[in-house]
Design an enzyme around this catalytic site. Structure first.
Site, PDB file in Angstrom:
ATOM      1  N   HIS A 144      22.218  43.547  46.587  1.00 49.31           N
ATOM      2  CA  HIS A 144      22.382  42.758  47.356  1.00 49.31           C
ATOM      3  C   HIS A 144      23.093  42.177  47.798  1.00 49.31           C
ATOM      4  CE1 HIS A 144      21.956  38.103  47.649  1.00 49.31           C
ATOM      5  NE2 HIS A 144      22.498  37.738  47.496  1.00 49.31           N
ATOM      6  N   HIS A 152      18.761  39.511  53.442  1.00 44.72           N
ATOM      7  CA  HIS A 152      17.320  39.513  52.269  1.00 44.72           C
ATOM      8  C   HIS A 152      16.775  40.157  53.063  1.00 44.72           C
ATOM      9  CE1 HIS A 152      18.135  35.415  50.023  1.00 44.72           C
ATOM     10  NE2 HIS A 152      18.636  36.606  49.788  1.00 44.72           N
ATOM     11  N   ARG A 197      24.719  22.725  50.957  1.00 47.51           N
ATOM     12  CA  ARG A 197      24.794  24.268  50.228  1.00 47.51           C
ATOM     13  C   ARG A 197      24.207  25.097  50.724  1.00 47.51           C
ATOM     14  NH1 ARG A 197      22.437  24.410  43.621  1.00 47.51           N
ATOM     15  NH2 ARG A 197      22.455  26.798  44.531  1.00 47.51           N
ATOM     16  N   GLU A 219      20.176  21.873  47.705  1.00 44.64           N
ATOM     17  CA  GLU A 219      20.021  22.353  49.448  1.00 44.64           C
ATOM     18  C   GLU A 219      20.024  21.451  49.874  1.00 44.64           C
ATOM     19  OE1 GLU A 219      20.588  26.265  49.114  1.00 44.64           O
ATOM     20  OE2 GLU A 219      19.450  26.423  50.980  1.00 44.64           O
ATOM     21  N   GLU A 235      30.380  38.589  47.753  1.00 46.77           N
ATOM     22  CA  GLU A 235      30.019  37.252  46.981  1.00 46.77           C
ATOM     23  C   GLU A 235      32.028  36.412  47.154  1.00 46.77           C
ATOM     24  OE1 GLU A 235      27.296  35.605  47.530  1.00 46.77           O
ATOM     25  OE2 GLU A 235      25.457  37.162  46.973  1.00 46.77           O
ATOM     26  N   ASN A 249      24.677  30.629  51.672  1.00 42.19           N
ATOM     27  CA  ASN A 249      23.472  31.912  52.450  1.00 42.19           C
ATOM     28  C   ASN A 249      24.629  32.115  53.431  1.00 42.19           C
ATOM     29  OD1 ASN A 249      22.318  31.673  50.315  1.00 42.19           O
ATOM     30  ND2 ASN A 249      21.054  29.344  51.322  1.00 42.19           N
ATOM     31  N   LYS A 286      20.212  27.856  40.963  1.00 44.07           N
ATOM     32  CA  LYS A 286      19.659  28.320  41.090  1.00 44.07           C
ATOM     33  C   LYS A 286      18.688  29.524  40.723  1.00 44.07           C
ATOM     34  CE  LYS A 286      20.340  27.707  46.195  1.00 44.07           C
ATOM     35  NZ  LYS A 286      20.567  29.044  47.832  1.00 44.07           N
ATOM     36  N   HIS A 345      23.200  36.155  54.562  1.00 45.01           N
ATOM     37  CA  HIS A 345      22.151  36.601  53.352  1.00 45.01           C
ATOM     38  C   HIS A 345      20.602  36.223  54.421  1.00 45.01           C
ATOM     39  CE1 HIS A 345      24.887  35.666  50.359  1.00 45.01           C
ATOM     40  NE2 HIS A 345      23.480  35.271  49.041  1.00 45.01           N
ATOM     41  N   ARG A 353       6.938  22.571  30.177  1.00 43.78           N
ATOM     42  CA  ARG A 353       7.769  21.741  31.820  1.00 43.78           C
ATOM     43  C   ARG A 353       9.475  21.898  31.719  1.00 43.78           C
ATOM     44  NH1 ARG A 353       3.836  19.136  30.270  1.00 43.78           N
ATOM     45  NH2 ARG A 353       1.460  19.326  31.479  1.00 43.78           N
ATOM     46  N   LYS A 367      32.132  26.624  44.711  1.00 43.85           N
ATOM     47  CA  LYS A 367      30.667  27.264  44.729  1.00 43.85           C
ATOM     48  C   LYS A 367      30.683  25.834  43.740  1.00 43.85           C
ATOM     49  CE  LYS A 367      26.232  28.917  43.879  1.00 43.85           C
ATOM     50  NZ  LYS A 367      25.536  29.909  43.638  1.00 43.85           N
TER      51      LYS A 367
HETATM   52  P1  NAD Z   1      21.530  42.856  38.758  1.00 45.01           P
HETATM   53  O1  NAD Z   1      20.764  41.657  37.797  1.00 45.01           O
HETATM   54  O2  NAD Z   1      21.112  43.625  38.654  1.00 45.01           O
HETATM   55  O3  NAD Z   1      22.982  43.731  37.586  1.00 45.01           O
HETATM   56  C1  NAD Z   1      23.556  45.009  38.573  1.00 45.01           C
HETATM   57  C2  NAD Z   1      23.162  46.108  37.966  1.00 45.01           C
HETATM   58  O4  NAD Z   1      24.837  46.102  37.101  1.00 45.01           O
HETATM   59  C3  NAD Z   1      22.118  46.245  36.843  1.00 45.01           C
HETATM   60  O5  NAD Z   1      21.917  47.612  37.074  1.00 45.01           O
HETATM   61  C4  NAD Z   1      22.593  45.546  35.855  1.00 45.01           C
HETATM   62  O6  NAD Z   1      21.842  46.433  34.237  1.00 45.01           O
HETATM   63  C5  NAD Z   1      23.976  46.472  35.794  1.00 45.01           C
HETATM   64  N1  NAD Z   1      25.217  45.924  34.719  1.00 45.01           N
HETATM   65  C6  NAD Z   1      25.169  44.021  34.549  1.00 45.01           C
HETATM   66  N2  NAD Z   1      26.177  44.108  33.399  1.00 45.01           N
HETATM   67  C7  NAD Z   1      26.262  44.892  33.369  1.00 45.01           C
HETATM   68  C8  NAD Z   1      27.781  45.163  32.304  1.00 45.01           C
HETATM   69  N3  NAD Z   1      28.619  44.699  32.104  1.00 45.01           N
HETATM   70  N4  NAD Z   1      27.872  46.792  32.098  1.00 45.01           N
HETATM   71  C9  NAD Z   1      27.479  47.983  33.194  1.00 45.01           C
HETATM   72  N5  NAD Z   1      26.812  47.677  33.349  1.00 45.01           N
HETATM   73  C10 NAD Z   1      26.118  45.757  34.211  1.00 45.01           C
HETATM   74  O7  NAD Z   1      22.218  42.331  40.416  1.00 45.01           O
HETATM   75  P2  NAD Z   1      23.678  41.526  40.530  1.00 45.01           P
HETATM   76  O8  NAD Z   1      24.408  41.477  41.574  1.00 45.01           O
HETATM   77  O9  NAD Z   1      24.567  40.967  39.365  1.00 45.01           O
HETATM   78  O10 NAD Z   1      22.672  40.388  40.762  1.00 45.01           O
HETATM   79  C11 NAD Z   1      21.907  40.355  41.749  1.00 45.01           C
HETATM   80  C12 NAD Z   1      20.664  39.462  41.770  1.00 45.01           C
HETATM   81  O11 NAD Z   1      21.455  37.554  41.992  1.00 45.01           O
HETATM   82  C13 NAD Z   1      19.669  39.010  43.034  1.00 45.01           C
HETATM   83  O12 NAD Z   1      18.334  38.866  42.483  1.00 45.01           O
HETATM   84  C14 NAD Z   1      20.141  37.893  43.486  1.00 45.01           C
HETATM   85  O13 NAD Z   1      18.764  37.704  44.491  1.00 45.01           O
HETATM   86  C15 NAD Z   1      20.506  36.872  42.368  1.00 45.01           C
HETATM   87  N6  NAD Z   1      21.323  36.027  43.270  1.00 45.01           N
HETATM   88  C16 NAD Z   1      21.188  34.531  42.869  1.00 45.01           C
HETATM   89  C17 NAD Z   1      21.900  33.758  42.834  1.00 45.01           C
HETATM   90  C18 NAD Z   1      22.124  32.401  42.440  1.00 45.01           C
HETATM   91  O14 NAD Z   1      22.044  31.490  43.094  1.00 45.01           O
HETATM   92  N7  NAD Z   1      20.509  32.410  41.508  1.00 45.01           N
HETATM   93  C19 NAD Z   1      23.097  33.967  43.890  1.00 45.01           C
HETATM   94  C20 NAD Z   1      23.322  35.340  44.156  1.00 45.01           C
HETATM   95  C21 NAD Z   1      22.161  36.521  44.256  1.00 45.01           C
HETATM   96  N1  GLY Z   2      23.613  32.059  46.245  1.00 47.11           N
HETATM   97  C1  GLY Z   2      23.337  30.146  47.734  1.00 47.11           C
HETATM   98  C2  GLY Z   2      23.558  29.271  46.568  1.00 47.11           C
HETATM   99  O1  GLY Z   2      23.353  29.184  45.024  1.00 47.11           O
HETATM  100  O2  GLY Z   2      23.498  28.395  47.104  1.00 47.11           O
END
Ligand code: NAD
Ligand code: GLY
Length: 384
Positions: free
Chosen positions: A281, A268, A257, A253, A201, A261, A159, A264, A137, A243
């Site tokens: 992404h 998406h 907030r 949100e 972003e 997006n 998130k 997005h 939990r 942010k």
């Molecule tokens: P990712 O986590 O897939 O990383 C991108 C690539 O870079 C991967 O292949 C990873 O292994 C590699 N990598 C990471 N760090 C590295 C480094 N220092 N050196 C070499 N390679 C490295 O993708 P991302 O773009 O970081 O994140 C995208 C994800 O984040 C999506 O799933 C998206 O939905 C999510 N997201 C979430 C939020 C949120 O608020 N929680 C906001 C925006 C995006």
């Molecule tokens: N990336 C959108 C949010 O964190 O709300």
């Protein structure tokens, strides 16, 4: 809401020393610091002081683990520690990966006072956060983001979640970390394509909230793509400030907030239609922001010159400005219909009232949306 109103209720504070910036996300008893700087993985006390118990589980992936996992050893000395190394890729932001983390926690008898540490990009951060939110939990977690996208966006704000085959990020929870440690040196190993995805972003914050920052990005985009440390540090810091300001005002949100997006809902749909991982992404968000800007113009809120400006900076960041060739208006309409911003059956979108100010609204002309989707998927008008 005007920008002045947002700043008047700003709830973040920042301290500054030569090597590290500390931003505080003010959420009452869930407040936490974001540390931004070079060489932070070489400061073990930074991580250690945020681990309250005697055990920790590190979650990373097959790419990031070999590069950076050992750098945490000193901070974790004396604790019971396990590491879960997931396969790399958006396709693994899945229930199966979550199960792997839960299995490691249960088999290792990790108790409620354990801390999960996310070492990686947004995929690892989102899934680890959700594992932390759901295990017994809810247990502690710390974000160590290693992509630009994760350092400017996904590691901040709480998130967490996983994808469902039917929709991106459809399963998840709000669960805030205890700290975010963004070591900008980790970006040196990031592939160029991933750096560009992170810039999507960064540009988003300028478009939705801070027009002068957009101007700064326009002046510095080449330095950012060349990984100039000072330029990157400024971009990460300002992005996290925006942010944190937004999240501090609307953690779950309820309203404001959702402006985070921009692009997005279109994005998406692109990610889902093309198969998770084919379009990054940030790439999908880049194209999606072009679509959102064009629809905002159709609504009469911004001018054609503003749309051209948005498109130009997205292109200069190395991002796509059009939808995948294979997508049709109907595919978009179907996939956008399952977005989390659909409320009571009504699609709401983030659009631009002007450059630097966004609005979340269901009050747009459906014929304009249809025309916009047609433009980006069929006529080629918006294609480069
Ligand atoms: P990712 O986590 O897939 O990383 C991108 C690539 O870079 C991967 O292949 C990873 O292994 C590699 N990598 C990471 N760090 C590295 C480094 N220092 N050196 C070499 N390679 C490295 O993708 P991302 O773009 O970081 O994140 C995208 C994800 O984040 C999506 O799933 C998206 O939905 C999510 N997201 C979430 C939020 C949120 O608020 N929680 C906001 C925006 C995006
Ligand atoms: N990336 C959108 C949010 O964190 O709300």
């Amino acid at each position: 809401m005007g920008r002045g109103d947002k700043l008047a209720t700003m709830q973040t504070s920042m301290t500054d020393d030569s090597d590290m910036h500390t931003l505080n996300v003010d959420l009452g008893d869930r407040s936490y610091p974001i540390y931004i700087g070079q060489g932070l993985l070489d400061q073990p006390e930074l991580l250690r002081k945020h681990i309250p118990g005697k055990s920790a589980l590190v979650v990373t992936n097959a790419t990031v683990g070999p590069l950076y996992r050992a750098r945490l050893d000193q901070a974790l000395e004396g604790l019971k520690v396990a590491t879960v190394t997931l396969p790399d890729g958006e396709a693994y932001k899945s229930i199966e990966s979550l199960q792997t983390i839960w299995d490691a926690l249960i088999e290792g008898r990790f108790d409620r006072n354990t801390t999960l540490i996310a070492l990686g990009g947004g995929v690892i951060g989102d899934i680890t956060g959700f594992a932390a939110a759901s295990y017994q939990r809810g247990v502690n977690f710390i974000q160590i983001p290693t992509t630009l996208l994760a350092q400017v966006d996904s590691s901040v704000g709480g998130k967490t979640g996983i994808n469902h085959p039917g929709g991106k990020n459809m399963i998840g929870a709000f669960w805030q970390p205890l700290a975010v440690i963004a070591d900008t040196d980790t970006l040196n190993t990031l592939p160029d394509r991933e750096l560009s995805a992170g810039l999507a972003e960064v540009i988003k914050y300028g478009l939705i909230y801070d027009e002068p920052f957009l101007g700064w990005i326009e002046k510095n985009v080449d330095l950012l793509r060349a990984r100039d440390p000072a330029a990157l540090a400024h971009a990460i810091r300002r992005s996290c400030e925006v942010k944190a300001e937004v999240v501090s005002q609307d953690e779950r949100e309820g309203g404001l907030r959702a402006i985070l997006n921009l692009g997005h809902t279109f994005g998406h749909a692109i990610e889902n239609a093309s198969g998770y991982g084919h379009w990054l992404h940030g790439e999908a968000v880049g194209a999606g922001m072009c679509m959102a800007a064009r629809l905002s113009e159709m609504e009469g809120w911004i001018g054609a010159d503003d749309v051209a400006r948005a498109r130009a900076i997205i292109e200069r960041a190395g991002l796509p400005t059009h939808a995948p060739e294979t997508m049709t208006r109907e595919t978009f309409q179907h996939l956008m219909g399952i977005d989390k911003k659909v409320l009571d059956g009504k699609l709401r979108l983030v659009l631009l009232k002007r450059m630097g100010e966004a609005v979340v609204t269901g009050d747009f002309d459906a014929r304009h949306l249809q025309a916009c989707l047609d433009e980006f998927t069929q006529s080629g008008v918006a294609r480069s």
